[in-house]
Every structure is written in structure tokens, then in C-alpha cells.
Design a protein around this motif. Structure first.
Motif, short mmCIF file in Angstrom:
data_model
loop_
_atom_site.label_atom_id
_atom_site.label_comp_id
_atom_site.label_asym_id
_atom_site.label_seq_id
_atom_site.Cartn_x
_atom_site.Cartn_y
_atom_site.Cartn_z
N TRP A 15 0.84 -1.20 0.00
CA TRP A 15 0.00 0.00 0.00
C TRP A 15 0.87 1.24 0.00
N GLU A 16 0.57 2.12 -0.90
CA GLU A 16 1.30 3.37 -1.04
C GLU A 16 0.37 4.50 -0.59
N VAL A 17 0.76 5.24 0.43
CA VAL A 17 -0.06 6.34 0.95
C VAL A 17 0.52 7.63 0.39
N ILE A 18 -0.26 8.30 -0.45
CA ILE A 18 0.21 9.48 -1.17
C ILE A 18 -0.57 10.70 -0.68
N PRO A 19 0.11 11.70 -0.11
CA PRO A 19 -0.61 12.90 0.31
C PRO A 19 -1.10 13.69 -0.89
N ILE A 20 -2.36 14.15 -0.82
CA ILE A 20 -2.90 14.98 -1.90
C ILE A 20 -3.33 16.35 -1.37
N ALA A 21 -3.35 16.50 -0.05
CA ALA A 21 -3.64 17.77 0.60
C ALA A 21 -3.11 17.67 2.03
N ARG A 22 -3.26 18.74 2.80
CA ARG A 22 -2.75 18.73 4.18
C ARG A 22 -3.41 17.67 5.04
N THR A 23 -4.69 17.40 4.81
CA THR A 23 -5.42 16.41 5.61
C THR A 23 -6.08 15.34 4.74
N ALA A 24 -5.50 15.07 3.57
CA ALA A 24 -6.10 14.08 2.67
C ALA A 24 -5.00 13.26 2.00
N TRP A 25 -5.31 11.98 1.78
CA TRP A 25 -4.38 11.05 1.15
C TRP A 25 -5.14 10.15 0.19
N ARG A 26 -4.40 9.52 -0.68
CA ARG A 26 -4.97 8.44 -1.47
C ARG A 26 -4.10 7.22 -1.22
N ILE A 27 -4.74 6.06 -1.24
CA ILE A 27 -4.03 4.80 -1.02
C ILE A 27 -4.03 4.05 -2.34
N ASP A 36 -2.91 1.17 -14.51
CA ASP A 36 -4.03 0.33 -14.11
C ASP A 36 -4.97 1.12 -13.20
N ALA A 37 -6.23 1.26 -13.60
CA ALA A 37 -7.19 2.05 -12.83
C ALA A 37 -7.48 1.43 -11.47
N SER A 38 -7.36 0.12 -11.35
CA SER A 38 -7.64 -0.52 -10.07
C SER A 38 -6.50 -0.34 -9.07
N ARG A 39 -5.46 0.37 -9.47
CA ARG A 39 -4.35 0.70 -8.55
C ARG A 39 -4.84 1.59 -7.41
N LEU A 40 -5.79 2.46 -7.68
CA LEU A 40 -6.34 3.35 -6.66
C LEU A 40 -7.28 2.57 -5.76
N VAL A 41 -6.97 2.51 -4.48
CA VAL A 41 -7.74 1.71 -3.53
C VAL A 41 -8.74 2.56 -2.76
N ALA A 42 -8.31 3.73 -2.28
CA ALA A 42 -9.18 4.53 -1.42
C ALA A 42 -8.70 5.97 -1.34
N TYR A 43 -9.62 6.83 -0.94
CA TYR A 43 -9.32 8.20 -0.55
C TYR A 43 -9.53 8.31 0.94
N VAL A 44 -8.61 9.00 1.62
CA VAL A 44 -8.69 9.15 3.07
C VAL A 44 -8.67 10.64 3.39
N ASP A 45 -9.52 11.04 4.34
CA ASP A 45 -9.61 12.44 4.75
C ASP A 45 -9.68 12.50 6.27
N ARG A 46 -8.84 13.33 6.88
CA ARG A 46 -8.90 13.51 8.33
C ARG A 46 -9.88 14.63 8.63
N ASN A 47 -10.89 14.33 9.45
CA ASN A 47 -11.92 15.34 9.74
C ASN A 47 -11.55 16.18 10.96
N GLU A 48 -12.46 17.06 11.39
CA GLU A 48 -12.20 18.00 12.48
C GLU A 48 -11.94 17.31 13.81
N THR A 49 -12.51 16.13 14.01
CA THR A 49 -12.34 15.41 15.28
C THR A 49 -11.05 14.60 15.32
N GLY A 50 -10.31 14.56 14.22
CA GLY A 50 -9.04 13.85 14.18
C GLY A 50 -9.15 12.42 13.69
N THR A 51 -10.36 11.96 13.39
CA THR A 51 -10.52 10.61 12.86
C THR A 51 -10.37 10.65 11.34
N TYR A 52 -10.13 9.49 10.78
CA TYR A 52 -9.91 9.38 9.34
C TYR A 52 -11.12 8.73 8.68
#
Length: 102
Positions: A15-27, A36-52
């Protein structure tokens, strides 16, 4: 006398975690090619409460979509990947049905 084998080395994470913004990543799945389009697994965003919060884009994926930290998320993703793909040919879990209340 008993002898135990040493622990085998852990494989590097695919799994490669790539930052795309200060509080956002793509895996991404580094085992697949960049085209390969299936290379992209997920988008992750950290919200105001600190959870992802996670938006899963392919299967197999964990059933959860909120995590306390990225390590927990990646461990859950490893477990889902090890379990293998879920066949769409199998019936879903049955929901118990009850007669209407009168």
C-alpha cells in the motif's frame, strides 16, 4: 531440546499512501502498474475530530469507513486483502422477516 525457527521477515507493504492535501491522502496498490485504474484503492480524509474517513474504491475492502489512525486503517486493509475477494455469486446474509404487528 527444542529449536524454533526465526521469524520470517515481514514483506514490504504493497500500500502506497500518497498525500494529496494537508489532511487528505490516497491509497494505491504499488503491486499494480501506474496505468491500471484498479491501482487506486481509497481516498482518506482527516476530519475536524481527528478521525480518518475512508472512501473505498475497490474490493476487497474493510467494512469500516472510519479509523483513529492510518496504521489501524492499513492493518485493516491488509486483513481484508488477505481474506481475498468476496464472490458476488454468493447470497448475501439473510435478514430475518417477521409478520407485521397488528
Amino acid at each position: 531440546m527444542t529449536m524454533t525457527a526465526p521469524e520470517p521477515p515481514r514483506p514490504a507493504s504493497v500500500w502506497e499512501v500518497i498525500p494529496i492535501a494537508r489532511t487528505a491522502w490516497r491509497i494505491c496498490d504499488s503491486a499494480l502498474t501506474e496505468t491500471d485504474a484498479s491501482r487506486l484503492v481509497a481516498y482518506v480524509d482527516r476530519n475536524e475530530t481527528g478521525t480518518y474517513d475512508v472512501l473505498w474504491l475497490r474490493s476487497p475492502c474493510p467494512t469500516r469507513s472510519r479509523y483513529r489512525d492510518l496504521d489501524e486503517l492499513l492493518a485493516d486493509l491488509d486483513a481484508a486483502d488477505a481474506a481475498g475477494p468476496v464472490s458476488r455469486a454468493t447470497r448475501p446474509n439473510s435478514i430475518p422477516h417477521f409478520p407485521p404487528r397488528l
